[in-house]
Design a protein around this motif. Structure first.
Motif, PDB file in Angstrom:
ATOM      1  N   SER A   1      14.059  57.792  21.476  1.00  0.00           N
ATOM      2  CA  SER A   1      14.951  57.625  21.848  1.00  0.00           C
ATOM      3  C   SER A   1      14.759  56.868  23.328  1.00  0.00           C
ATOM      4  CB  SER A   1      15.529  59.029  23.050  1.00  0.00           C
ATOM      5  OG  SER A   1      13.847  59.348  23.635  1.00  0.00           O
ATOM      6  N   MET A   2      16.178  56.339  23.692  1.00  0.00           N
ATOM      7  CA  MET A   2      15.898  55.772  24.481  1.00  0.00           C
ATOM      8  C   MET A   2      15.716  56.236  26.173  1.00  0.00           C
ATOM      9  SD  MET A   2      18.432  51.848  23.221  1.00  0.00           S
ATOM     10  CE  MET A   2      19.324  52.730  23.579  1.00  0.00           C
ATOM     11  N   GLN A   3      15.431  56.199  27.026  1.00  0.00           N
ATOM     12  CA  GLN A   3      15.263  56.411  28.749  1.00  0.00           C
ATOM     13  C   GLN A   3      16.026  54.846  29.283  1.00  0.00           C
ATOM     14  OE1 GLN A   3      13.079  58.211  31.798  1.00  0.00           O
ATOM     15  NE2 GLN A   3      14.016  60.147  30.533  1.00  0.00           N
TER      16      GLN A   3
ATOM     17  N   LEU B   1      21.130  58.541  35.278  1.00  0.00           N
ATOM     18  CA  LEU B   1      19.363  58.494  34.602  1.00  0.00           C
ATOM     19  C   LEU B   1      20.219  58.644  33.257  1.00  0.00           C
ATOM     20  CD1 LEU B   1      16.635  57.894  33.569  1.00  0.00           C
ATOM     21  CD2 LEU B   1      16.484  60.457  33.831  1.00  0.00           C
ATOM     22  N   ILE B   2      20.433  57.559  32.281  1.00  0.00           N
ATOM     23  CA  ILE B   2      21.273  58.333  30.743  1.00  0.00           C
ATOM     24  C   ILE B   2      20.115  57.850  29.699  1.00  0.00           C
ATOM     25  CG2 ILE B   2      22.972  56.728  28.701  1.00  0.00           C
ATOM     26  CD1 ILE B   2      23.911  58.318  31.600  1.00  0.00           C
ATOM     27  N   SER B   3      19.479  59.264  28.910  1.00  0.00           N
ATOM     28  CA  SER B   3      19.106  58.455  27.915  1.00  0.00           C
ATOM     29  C   SER B   3      20.082  59.010  26.922  1.00  0.00           C
ATOM     30  CB  SER B   3      17.630  60.276  28.106  1.00  0.00           C
ATOM     31  OG  SER B   3      18.847  61.818  28.166  1.00  0.00           O
ATOM     32  N   THR B   4      19.294  58.856  25.145  1.00  0.00           N
ATOM     33  CA  THR B   4      20.300  58.458  24.021  1.00  0.00           C
ATOM     34  C   THR B   4      19.308  59.214  23.028  1.00  0.00           C
ATOM     35  OG1 THR B   4      19.491  56.475  23.750  1.00  0.00           O
ATOM     36  CG2 THR B   4      21.308  56.365  24.699  1.00  0.00           C
ATOM     37  N   ARG B   5      19.961  60.184  21.887  1.00  0.00           N
ATOM     38  CA  ARG B   5      18.709  60.102  20.031  1.00  0.00           C
ATOM     39  C   ARG B   5      19.066  58.489  20.003  1.00  0.00           C
ATOM     40  NH1 ARG B   5      22.342  64.787  21.682  1.00  0.00           N
ATOM     41  NH2 ARG B   5      24.137  63.894  20.074  1.00  0.00           N
TER      42      ARG B   5
ATOM     43  N   LEU C   1      23.548  57.236  20.559  1.00  0.00           N
ATOM     44  CA  LEU C   1      23.459  56.361  20.582  1.00  0.00           C
ATOM     45  C   LEU C   1      24.774  55.566  19.949  1.00  0.00           C
ATOM     46  CD1 LEU C   1      21.850  53.534  21.154  1.00  0.00           C
ATOM     47  CD2 LEU C   1      20.683  53.418  19.114  1.00  0.00           C
ATOM     48  N   GLY C   2      25.736  56.169  19.602  1.00  0.00           N
ATOM     49  CA  GLY C   2      26.706  55.737  18.660  1.00  0.00           C
ATOM     50  C   GLY C   2      28.109  56.312  20.166  1.00  0.00           C
ATOM     51  N   GLN C   3      27.581  56.816  20.830  1.00  0.00           N
ATOM     52  CA  GLN C   3      28.468  56.691  22.000  1.00  0.00           C
ATOM     53  C   GLN C   3      28.650  55.836  23.608  1.00  0.00           C
ATOM     54  OE1 GLN C   3      29.140  60.534  22.902  1.00  0.00           O
ATOM     55  NE2 GLN C   3      28.910  61.580  21.079  1.00  0.00           N
ATOM     56  N   LEU C   4      27.229  54.926  22.938  1.00  0.00           N
ATOM     57  CA  LEU C   4      26.768  54.325  24.356  1.00  0.00           C
ATOM     58  C   LEU C   4      26.913  52.700  23.935  1.00  0.00           C
ATOM     59  CD1 LEU C   4      25.325  54.351  27.189  1.00  0.00           C
ATOM     60  CD2 LEU C   4      23.451  53.351  25.762  1.00  0.00           C
ATOM     61  N   LYS C   5      28.628  51.792  24.556  1.00  0.00           N
ATOM     62  CA  LYS C   5      28.658  50.675  23.738  1.00  0.00           C
ATOM     63  C   LYS C   5      27.931  49.315  24.770  1.00  0.00           C
ATOM     64  CE  LYS C   5      31.085  53.149  21.051  1.00  0.00           C
ATOM     65  NZ  LYS C   5      30.442  52.874  19.674  1.00  0.00           N
ATOM     66  N   ARG C   6      27.747  48.383  24.309  1.00  0.00           N
ATOM     67  CA  ARG C   6      27.375  47.380  25.260  1.00  0.00           C
ATOM     68  C   ARG C   6      28.535  46.313  25.161  1.00  0.00           C
ATOM     69  NH1 ARG C   6      25.341  42.486  23.550  1.00  0.00           N
ATOM     70  NH2 ARG C   6      23.837  41.535  24.749  1.00  0.00           N
ATOM     71  N   ILE C   7      28.843  46.292  26.148  1.00  0.00           N
ATOM     72  CA  ILE C   7      30.135  45.547  26.341  1.00  0.00           C
ATOM     73  C   ILE C   7      29.530  44.478  27.132  1.00  0.00           C
ATOM     74  CG2 ILE C   7      31.415  47.217  26.210  1.00  0.00           C
ATOM     75  CD1 ILE C   7      31.216  47.130  30.168  1.00  0.00           C
TER      76      ILE C   7
END
Length: 678
Positions: free
Chosen positions: A107-109, A125-129, A179-185
């Motif tokens: 994961s990422m935090q 604070l955002i955490s990802t699977r 993770l797929g729902q967090l988009k780098r823009i």
């Protein structure tokens, strides 16, 4: 107070920050400031005559102190993250800039600064699977908002994680998403994020070097300010040996760096450019503080060194305690929440105590320099230990009794390690590799680690499982202040008051021990498992129904507060196939009979052996994260009174709805916290 004038502003400023913690309103500090200004003006008017000045001059400090308190209160309000409405927190696309980013195995935090013009500026604070190793600090990201307020797990005597994030990091909301729902823009780097990326790149180079993994972590902690990568076992060893301060950047390391740079610039003295030498050293220290992230301990030491150097340049006298107070004031003005940081408290209390007793080693001065070094180190270590023993016991539940020996053996080699580590970073950044340099760094680290291991092996070197409440910490420092006043004033009333406070502190501690049960059952709330702990007069039996491997060091660290308060000194872990039979308890996974209640854990394991022809009677059923069935199926197999839903359960909403429809009592650990049965 006359020698430390900054205290006249610092103390009421701190009181204002504490007042905001208890009373969230803006009109009260504003009213205080207005009243103080009016009072100050009245004092000026009435002090125009010589008699008036003589009469009212001592009272001028009062409106100044009230204004300082009001400013501290307002500063805490300004820096406090805003409350968001339900519409602002959900159902919209949010954009933000990654300020900090940490990776784990799966994961990422990240701490993200919101950039939405329709929302007040704040950090979440955002955490990802899952992990995306292409992301870095300064990247712009977008996601579907479903922000929740940060909360605690609800375990007794645990660290207040929500308050820690709110007061020390300025974070009120968090969100976990795939993770797929967090988009780098895009990218929008700042100076802070650029420095973070430089540190990260240097850290990757260190990890790709030939150094041993432990030495790599030590180099990154001391020179890059990333002490979070130190593994838990090493932290525990250094803490027990009384040298945990070595693992995190502090004034000690900044002082070493200042001395090293000062020595390297010695040719400037021959050119009669001593002031230039001082200025270059100060600029280098400031650059190092910015590069490592401006932690409170580094800022404190940088401000103090800056005041000393500036006084030399301007031919003015510098008072160390005044410089320390000014450093604290500067940090709190820009970050009032730092007051609640453990690092801030330990750093300033330690340095303040050392400066108060700075002249004590002179009473034992000897004509041999090596004797003076040992004497000074021993006295300084003892003063620092006594100044912080209550805080260390409160936060870490451990007291080191051999820190003097550890510091005597480790501190002399630490500057050498830092010089070699800095040279190693330069060589590694250039793409080179010097084997002898790797060998030296590994050798020094093995020596440092060997010292901590040897000291911890000494019987009675440290006391673990110590519990000190917040009231006990306050009473301890009140006692210390009264004793110091007695030493300097020689007034026995201070000593008598210190004795009274000490008696009250001991009485409070005895009352806590008397009212704390020594036998009981607790089912902890955890993100990964559902630990069940049965304790009986100093010994604890740990059972994890999720069949997850339990690390004893991690378990003791996570639940150190509860173990210390209930004086649990020994832990025994129970796995599938074990049977523990006691006078008042029986554990045979997946069944247990504890505190008069029959408990069954369902998930993995042999819990399905029951049949519908002969339903078994149990009191509580623990549903672990491995269970994917229905409540109706359990009702066919068992007669039970209550379902306990694991905090690691992903499908709890479906189970809760089913329990409501069937009229079954539930206890959701993730919502209601740990279940305690004293």
């Amino acid at each position: 107070m006359s020698r430390i004038p900054v205290l006249r502003i610092l103390v009421p400023f701190v009181m204002g920050i504490l007042a905001h913690h208890m009373w969230h309103c803006w009109w009260m500090p504003a009213l205080l400031i207005v009243i103080a200004i009016i009072a100050y003006r009245w004092l000026i008017v009435n002090s125009r005559s010589p008699q008036g000045r003589l009469r009212w001059r001592p009272y001028f400090i009062l409106p100044i102190a009230v204004v300082s308190m009001g400013l501290g209160w307002l500063g805490a309000i300004i820096h406090c993250p805003p409350q968001l409405t339900e519409a602002q927190r959900t159902g919209r696309i949010l954009t933000g800039r990654i300020a900090e980013l940490d990776y784990t195995d799966f994961s990422m935090q990240m701490k993200v600064d919101l950039l939405d013009g329709q929302l007040p500026p704040c950090k979440v604070l955002i955490s990802t699977r899952g992990c995306d190793y292409r992301m870095q600090a300064g990247d712009l990201v977008a996601w579907q908002a479903a922000l929740d307020e940060t909360g605690n797990l609800g375990n007794p005597d645990e660290m207040d994680y929500a308050a820690f994030l709110l007061h020390s990091e300025g974070i009120r909301y968090q969100q976990h998403l795939p993770l797929g729902q967090l988009k780098r823009i895009g990218q929008s780097p700042t100076l802070t994020t650029r420095m973070a990326n430089v540190r990260r790149n240097l850290q990757l180079r260190v990890f790709n070097s030939r150094l041993s993994p432990a030495a790599q972590q030590f180099v990154c902690a001391l020179l890059l300010g990333n002490s979070g990568i130190i593994d838990k076992a090493t932290r525990q060893e250094f803490s027990a040996a009384g040298v945990a301060h070595v693992l995190a950047l502090s004034g000690l390391h900044v002082g070493f760096i200042a001395l090293i740079i000062w020595w390297l610039l010695f040719p400037l003295d021959f050119l009669r450019m001593k002031k230039v030498r001082l200025a270059i050293t100060l600029m280098a220290i400031i650059a190092f503080a910015v590069f490592t992230g401006l932690s409170p301990s580094v800022v404190r030491s940088t401000v103090m060194i800056g005041m000393v150097f500036t006084s030399y340049i301007l031919y003015r006298r510098s008072v160390s305690l005044n410089a320390l107070a000014l450093a604290a004031l500067i940090i709190l003005v820009f970050s009032p929440s730092s007051l609640y940081s453990v690092g801030f408290q330990l750093s300033f209390i330690t340095v303040g105590a050392v400066l108060l007793f700075a002249r004590l080693p002179e009473a034992f001065k000897n004509r041999y320099n090596w004797v003076n070094y040992i004497t000074s180190t021993v006295i300084t270590s003892l003063v620092a230990m006594l100044a912080t023993v209550a805080l260390c016991a409160h936060y870490f539940h451990t007291i080191s009794l051999m820190s003097v020996i550890s510091n005597l053996l480790i501190l002399p080699v630490l500057p050498v390690f830092m010089v070699l580590g800095a040279l190693f970073l330069l060589v590694t950044s250039a793409g080179l590799s010097w084997s002898f340099l790797d060998w030296l760094i590994d050798g020094i680290y093995r020596y440092i680690h060997g010292v901590t291991t040897a000291v911890n092996a000494i019987p009675g070197s440290h006391v673990s499982g110590v519990y000190v409440s917040s009231i006990g910490v306050v009473a301890y420092f009140v006692t210390v202040v009264l004793v110091v006043l007695w030493i300097y004033r020689r007034n026995f009333r201070f000593l008598l008051a210190a004795g009274c406070v000490l008696v009250l502190m001991l009485a409070h501690s005895l009352w806590q021990d008397f009212t704390t049960p020594r036998r009981g059952l607790i089912i902890f709330n955890s993100f990964s498992s559902t630990p069940v702990l049965y304790y009986d007069y100093g010994k604890g039996y740990v059972w994890t129904p999720d069949e997850e491997e339990t690390d004893s060091i991690s378990f003791a660290r996570y639940y150190a507060g509860f173990l210390a308060r209930h004086e649990i000194q020994e832990l025994q872990f129970i796995t599938t196939g074990d049977t523990i039979a006691l006078s008042a308890a029986m554990i045979r996974p997946p069944h247990a009979h504890l505190m008069g209640r029959r408990i069954l854990a369902v998930g993995g394991g042999p819990w399905k052996r029951a049949t519908t022809q002969h339903p078994l009677r149990v009191d509580d059923i623990i549903i672990t994260k491995r269970y994917h069935g229905t409540v109706a199926k359990l009702k066919e197999l068992y007669h039970f009174d209550r379902l306990i839903i694991s905090g690691a359960m992903q499908e709890k909403e479906r189970l809760m709805n089913e329990c409501d429809s069937l009229g079954i009592k539930t206890h959701d650990l993730s919502t209601h916290g740990a279940l305690v049965m004293p």
